[in-house]
Scaffold this active site. Structure first.
Site, PDB file in Angstrom:
ATOM      1  N   GLU A  34       0.823  -1.212   0.000  1.00  0.00           N
ATOM      2  CA  GLU A  34       0.000   0.000   0.000  1.00  0.00           C
ATOM      3  C   GLU A  34       0.858   1.262   0.000  1.00  0.00           C
ATOM      4  O   GLU A  34       0.529   2.231  -0.666  1.00  0.00           O
ATOM      5  CB  GLU A  34      -0.975   0.010   1.190  1.00  0.00           C
ATOM      6  CG  GLU A  34      -2.096  -0.988   1.072  1.00  0.00           C
ATOM      7  CD  GLU A  34      -2.938  -0.843  -0.201  1.00  0.00           C
ATOM      8  OE1 GLU A  34      -3.007   0.264  -0.758  1.00  0.00           O
ATOM      9  OE2 GLU A  34      -3.498  -1.856  -0.655  1.00  0.00           O
ATOM     10  N   TYR A 117      -5.770   5.717   5.727  1.00  0.00           N
ATOM     11  CA  TYR A 117      -5.981   4.814   4.593  1.00  0.00           C
ATOM     12  C   TYR A 117      -5.216   3.491   4.791  1.00  0.00           C
ATOM     13  O   TYR A 117      -5.798   2.405   4.696  1.00  0.00           O
ATOM     14  CB  TYR A 117      -5.534   5.499   3.288  1.00  0.00           C
ATOM     15  CG  TYR A 117      -5.409   4.513   2.165  1.00  0.00           C
ATOM     16  CD1 TYR A 117      -6.543   4.023   1.537  1.00  0.00           C
ATOM     17  CD2 TYR A 117      -4.170   4.030   1.769  1.00  0.00           C
ATOM     18  CE1 TYR A 117      -6.452   3.073   0.538  1.00  0.00           C
ATOM     19  CE2 TYR A 117      -4.055   3.083   0.774  1.00  0.00           C
ATOM     20  CZ  TYR A 117      -5.203   2.612   0.162  1.00  0.00           C
ATOM     21  OH  TYR A 117      -5.115   1.670  -0.820  1.00  0.00           O
ATOM     22  N   ASP A 135      -8.955   6.171  -0.161  1.00  0.00           N
ATOM     23  CA  ASP A 135      -7.891   6.938  -0.832  1.00  0.00           C
ATOM     24  C   ASP A 135      -8.521   7.759  -1.963  1.00  0.00           C
ATOM     25  O   ASP A 135      -9.751   7.823  -2.090  1.00  0.00           O
ATOM     26  CB  ASP A 135      -6.783   5.998  -1.343  1.00  0.00           C
ATOM     27  CG  ASP A 135      -7.259   5.112  -2.485  1.00  0.00           C
ATOM     28  OD1 ASP A 135      -8.481   5.094  -2.757  1.00  0.00           O
ATOM     29  OD2 ASP A 135      -6.413   4.460  -3.112  1.00  0.00           O
TER      30      ASP A 135
END
Ligand code: SF4
Length: 340
Positions: A34, A117, A135
């Protein structure tokens, strides 16, 4: 929005890309993927992710990795502070949580480099907890879907959609989060929008009203304008002059003499003499700064003793304290001259 859950999960099942970080995800693999995906496209991340995980297969290896080696693995991805934060995060998890990524949302959010996030992504994908991961991709999809014109750069908009998603998250929260991210990355893209094959187009407000390009709203907040003022508090020792203001910022409130530039004490005396005052002496006040919604004021201030207040509106200390509406930007001066 509940109606989007099943179509999105079905669509994702059929269209899921074969990505290394999707196979048996752990908090560590989700964290690394991520953070990398925040910097660049999926295709670029593939090889970086593979090299990184081969070299540093777990939190312990990352925590112990020399900085030079870490930065080499990150070379080309940019934002090196993110790589350093990953290492700090790994060290903290090793020291504080015995090498296990915390399951508690608040604790996870306190880790270096882990924002809302990333935290939502890790807890939902690796720990199957019902947290949203919002996001830019997700915000684009949802503001279009609901034709919501709130500014997505504002935290309150992100929080609003986070709450909305968390109301509808299914058992497979991670899968649902991933499906929304994937929809934003492959179908509901910034410029290319493939509504014809979008699994949620039936109820998409922007699609129905042909207003897709109006969303998302990412208007940069207006820059504040800077102003410089000199504030002249004119007194005969008993009363103080305050003038009613009619401009936009101070509408209907009381103000000292306000000159739209910085004046020296001599210039301030000249200014008041021009207005027929007989100036006795001037006391310098400390400079002040006040921030309005769209303006910043830098202010010089003088307390000016004059022989006579002429026919200007004048008030005693008690009246100023109890009856007059003084803008907060001047209150700081008034506190200083101890009117209160
Ligand atoms: S219908 Fe079009 S605009 Fe609406 S979510 Fe799908 S791709 Fe985006």
């Amino acid at each position: 929005m509940k109606e989007i859950v099943i179509p999105l999960l079905d669509w994702f099942k059929k269209n899921k890309r074969d990505l290394d970080w999707r196979k048996n995800p752990t908090p560590y693999t989700v964290l690394i993927s991520e953070v990398m995906l925040q910097q660049t496209r999926v295709e670029t991340v593939r090889s970086y992710y593979k090299n990184f995980i081969e070299a540093l297969p777990n939190l312990k290896a990352l925590a112990e990795c020399p900085e030079e080696k870490l930065l080499k693995l990150w070379e080309g991805l940019g934002y090196y502070s993110r790589a350093r934060n990953l290492k700090k995060c790994a060290i903290q998890i090793m020291n504080q949580y015995d090498g296990v990524f915390p399951k508690d949302y608040r604790k996870a959010l306190e880790l270096p480099g882990v924002g809302m996030y990333t935290c939502g992504a890790i807890l939902s994908i690796a720990y199957h907890q019902k947290y949203a991961a919002v996001d830019g991709n997700v915000l684009r999809v949802l503001t279009r879907y609901t034709a919501c014109s709130s500014n997505i750069l504002l935290d309150k908009t992100k929080q609003y959609f986070k709450n909305k998603i968390e109301e509808i998250l299914p058992e497979d929260a991670g899968g649902f989060n991933e499906s929304l991210m994937a929809l934003g990355a492959t179908i509901c893209m910034p410029k290319v929008v493939r509504c014809d094959i979008c699994p949620i187009h039936r109820n998409c407000k922007a699609y129905q009203t042909n207003t897709i390009q109006s969303f998302p709203n990412k208007a940069k907040p207006k820059e504040k304008r800077i102003f410089e003022y000199t504030c002249l508090f004119v007194t005969d020792g008993k009363h103080y002059i305050l003038l009613p203001k009619e401009d936009n910022v101070l509408k209907g409130m009381a103000s000292p003499f306000l000159v739209d530039r910085f004046l020296s004490s001599n210039d301030a005396a000249d200014f008041l003499e021009e207005h027929q005052f007989s100036v006795l002496h001037i006391v310098n006040l400390n400079d002040k700064k006040h921030i309005f919604t769209h303006q910043i004021w830098y202010m010089k201030g003088y307390l000016v003793f004059v022989r006579d207040l002429l026919s200007y509106p004048k008030y005693t200390k008690e009246q100023i304290q109890n009856q007059i509406s003084i803008p907060i930007c001047f209150k700081k001066f008034i506190d200083e001259i101890n009117l209160n």
